[in-house]
Design a protein around this motif. Sequence first.
Motif, mmCIF file in Angstrom:
data_model
loop_
_atom_site.group_PDB
_atom_site.id
_atom_site.type_symbol
_atom_site.label_atom_id
_atom_site.label_comp_id
_atom_site.label_asym_id
_atom_site.label_seq_id
_atom_site.Cartn_x
_atom_site.Cartn_y
_atom_site.Cartn_z
ATOM 1 N N MET A 197 -37.011 -6.728 25.721
ATOM 2 C CA MET A 197 -36.117 -5.718 26.284
ATOM 3 C C MET A 197 -36.904 -4.592 26.946
ATOM 4 S SD MET A 197 -33.145 -4.693 27.086
ATOM 5 C CE MET A 197 -31.935 -5.674 26.173
ATOM 6 N N ARG A 198 -38.042 -4.219 26.380
ATOM 7 C CA ARG A 198 -38.857 -3.181 27.020
ATOM 8 C C ARG A 198 -39.315 -3.639 28.405
ATOM 9 N NH1 ARG A 198 -40.955 -3.125 21.660
ATOM 10 N NH2 ARG A 198 -40.184 -1.290 20.527
ATOM 11 N N ALA A 199 -39.782 -4.879 28.490
ATOM 12 C CA ALA A 199 -40.220 -5.420 29.792
ATOM 13 C C ALA A 199 -39.042 -5.549 30.748
ATOM 14 C CB ALA A 199 -40.892 -6.780 29.582
ATOM 15 N N TYR A 200 -37.926 -5.979 30.234
ATOM 16 C CA TYR A 200 -36.682 -6.159 31.000
ATOM 17 C C TYR A 200 -36.258 -4.838 31.633
ATOM 18 C CZ TYR A 200 -31.522 -7.326 30.894
ATOM 19 O OH TYR A 200 -30.185 -7.542 31.151
ATOM 20 N N LEU A 201 -36.236 -3.767 30.828
ATOM 21 C CA LEU A 201 -35.810 -2.465 31.340
ATOM 22 C C LEU A 201 -36.801 -1.924 32.364
ATOM 23 C CD1 LEU A 201 -34.497 -0.816 28.049
ATOM 24 C CD2 LEU A 201 -33.132 -1.689 29.953
ATOM 25 N N HIS A 202 -38.077 -2.169 32.132
ATOM 26 C CA HIS A 202 -39.094 -1.773 33.115
ATOM 27 C C HIS A 202 -38.838 -2.470 34.446
ATOM 28 C CE1 HIS A 202 -42.920 -2.377 35.288
ATOM 29 N NE2 HIS A 202 -43.160 -1.132 34.928
ATOM 30 N N ASP A 203 -38.586 -3.776 34.401
ATOM 31 C CA ASP A 203 -38.352 -4.539 35.631
ATOM 32 C C ASP A 203 -37.072 -4.083 36.325
ATOM 33 O OD1 ASP A 203 -40.624 -5.920 34.960
ATOM 34 O OD2 ASP A 203 -39.569 -7.727 34.266
ATOM 35 N N ALA A 204 -36.019 -3.816 35.543
ATOM 36 C CA ALA A 204 -34.754 -3.380 36.134
ATOM 37 C C ALA A 204 -34.910 -2.020 36.808
ATOM 38 C CB ALA A 204 -33.670 -3.323 35.061
ATOM 39 N N GLN A 205 -35.656 -1.114 36.166
ATOM 40 C CA GLN A 205 -35.887 0.190 36.786
ATOM 41 C C GLN A 205 -36.650 0.031 38.096
ATOM 42 O OE1 GLN A 205 -37.352 3.627 34.453
ATOM 43 N NE2 GLN A 205 -38.959 3.808 36.003
ATOM 44 N N GLU A 206 -37.703 -0.786 38.068
ATOM 45 C CA GLU A 206 -38.479 -0.998 39.288
ATOM 46 C C GLU A 206 -37.620 -1.585 40.399
ATOM 47 O OE1 GLU A 206 -41.926 -0.296 40.023
ATOM 48 O OE2 GLU A 206 -41.308 1.039 38.395
ATOM 49 N N GLN A 207 -36.731 -2.494 40.039
ATOM 50 C CA GLN A 207 -35.859 -3.121 41.018
ATOM 51 C C GLN A 207 -34.940 -2.084 41.676
ATOM 52 O OE1 GLN A 207 -33.424 -6.133 39.266
ATOM 53 N NE2 GLN A 207 -32.867 -7.074 41.212
ATOM 54 N N ILE A 208 -34.382 -1.198 40.870
ATOM 55 C CA ILE A 208 -33.499 -0.168 41.407
ATOM 56 C C ILE A 208 -34.287 0.834 42.244
ATOM 57 C CG2 ILE A 208 -31.970 1.747 40.802
ATOM 58 C CD1 ILE A 208 -31.063 0.111 38.387
ATOM 59 N N VAL A 209 -35.445 1.254 41.755
ATOM 60 C CA VAL A 209 -36.271 2.197 42.512
ATOM 61 C C VAL A 209 -36.658 1.592 43.861
ATOM 62 C CG1 VAL A 209 -38.509 3.359 42.582
ATOM 63 C CG2 VAL A 209 -37.128 3.439 40.495
ATOM 64 N N ASN A 210 -37.064 0.329 43.855
ATOM 65 C CA ASN A 210 -37.436 -0.329 45.111
ATOM 66 C C ASN A 210 -36.263 -0.386 46.083
ATOM 67 O OD1 ASN A 210 -40.059 -0.761 44.268
ATOM 68 N ND2 ASN A 210 -39.668 -2.837 43.519
ATOM 69 N N ALA A 211 -35.076 -0.600 45.544
ATOM 70 C CA ALA A 211 -33.886 -0.628 46.397
ATOM 71 C C ALA A 211 -33.647 0.734 47.037
ATOM 72 C CB ALA A 211 -32.663 -1.077 45.596
ATOM 73 N N TYR A 212 -33.835 1.802 46.251
ATOM 74 C CA TYR A 212 -33.661 3.153 46.787
ATOM 75 C C TYR A 212 -34.728 3.424 47.861
ATOM 76 C CZ TYR A 212 -30.170 5.165 43.545
ATOM 77 O OH TYR A 212 -29.013 5.482 42.862
ATOM 78 N N VAL A 213 -35.967 3.106 47.546
ATOM 79 C CA VAL A 213 -37.078 3.450 48.447
ATOM 80 C C VAL A 213 -37.028 2.619 49.735
ATOM 81 C CG1 VAL A 213 -39.597 3.395 48.684
ATOM 82 C CG2 VAL A 213 -38.553 4.259 46.585
ATOM 83 N N SER A 214 -36.587 1.360 49.612
ATOM 84 C CA SER A 214 -36.601 0.472 50.775
ATOM 85 C C SER A 214 -35.418 0.677 51.707
ATOM 86 C CB SER A 214 -36.601 -0.988 50.304
ATOM 87 O OG SER A 214 -35.371 -1.315 49.674
ATOM 88 N N GLY A 215 -34.480 1.522 51.317
ATOM 89 C CA GLY A 215 -33.356 1.787 52.197
ATOM 90 C C GLY A 215 -32.119 0.983 51.913
ATOM 91 N N ARG A 216 -32.115 0.185 50.816
ATOM 92 C CA ARG A 216 -30.883 -0.534 50.444
ATOM 93 C C ARG A 216 -29.769 0.439 50.082
ATOM 94 N NH1 ARG A 216 -30.213 -5.851 48.626
ATOM 95 N NH2 ARG A 216 -32.013 -7.210 48.908
ATOM 96 N N VAL A 217 -30.153 1.627 49.605
ATOM 97 C CA VAL A 217 -29.179 2.640 49.231
ATOM 98 C C VAL A 217 -28.951 3.557 50.416
ATOM 99 C CG1 VAL A 217 -28.717 4.607 47.726
ATOM 100 C CG2 VAL A 217 -29.790 2.545 46.813
ATOM 101 N N SER A 218 -27.693 3.637 50.868
ATOM 102 C CA SER A 218 -27.391 4.486 52.014
ATOM 103 C C SER A 218 -27.436 5.942 51.607
ATOM 104 C CB SER A 218 -26.017 4.134 52.587
ATOM 105 O OG SER A 218 -25.013 4.414 51.646
ATOM 106 N N SER A 219 -27.657 6.810 52.562
ATOM 107 C CA SER A 219 -27.770 8.247 52.283
ATOM 108 C C SER A 219 -26.454 8.982 52.504
ATOM 109 C CB SER A 219 -28.839 8.876 53.180
ATOM 110 O OG SER A 219 -28.501 8.682 54.553
ATOM 111 N N VAL A 220 -25.399 8.254 52.869
ATOM 112 C CA VAL A 220 -24.116 8.905 53.135
ATOM 113 C C VAL A 220 -23.090 8.423 52.140
ATOM 114 C CG1 VAL A 220 -24.623 9.219 55.559
ATOM 115 C CG2 VAL A 220 -23.484 7.130 54.825
#
Length: 220
Positions: A197-220
């Motif tokens: 679960m510790r590794a799982y949560l680390h991977d999930a956080q990285e996945q979400i952060v990457n989505a934010y940084v890469s522009g998958r998340v809109s700014s509007v």
Amino acid sequence: MTQALPLSVPEKAAQALRVLITDGEVSPGDKLPEADLAERLGVSRNTLREVFRLLARERLVEHVPNRGVFVSRPGLPEVFDVFRVRQLIEPEAIAGAAPGHPSLERMRDCVLRARAAAEADDWRAVGTADVTFHEAVIALADSPILADLYRSLAAQLRLMFGLIGSPRYMHEQYIDRNEQIVGLIQRGDSASAAQEMRAYLHDAQEQIVNAYVSGRVSSV
């Protein structure tokens, strides 16, 4: 054991709105019209304003002057904060879990529901099953306080998922990992399950952060 106090009318309505967020029925950035929502929740508009105050403290809604109340759009600081709290509580709940804990049945059921939804290409339902899986993980700790805390975290997570906009991207890889965690606990290896679960949560956080940084998340 101390018996829980009954919820007030605003608390019940806040719980109902929180469920709408967790189930993905309202999305980040949505305006929450008072008249329609008060009717849907079966409360007065004055009570609804108290509901908004309760959920604003949980960072689930925000009041924009002269525009109304909107579902929150969490940013990267909220992502890091939510996952920091999850790392503190979810692995520990698993580490102390007994192989026969009744919440394991709920966790297995969530995995089955996620698989069925994936086969039906209903990825929003997969996301709902995943959120419910983690609620069952917290239930392993037999702590009403942690259960209440996680309900707020789950709603914030669903808002993050909604901003990314692709439930399949977020949830597909975790169906097998959820099943693996259940299996480890059933075999009495809660220590390995907690580590997973510790590794799982680390991977999930990285996945979400990457989505934010890469522009998958809109700014509007």
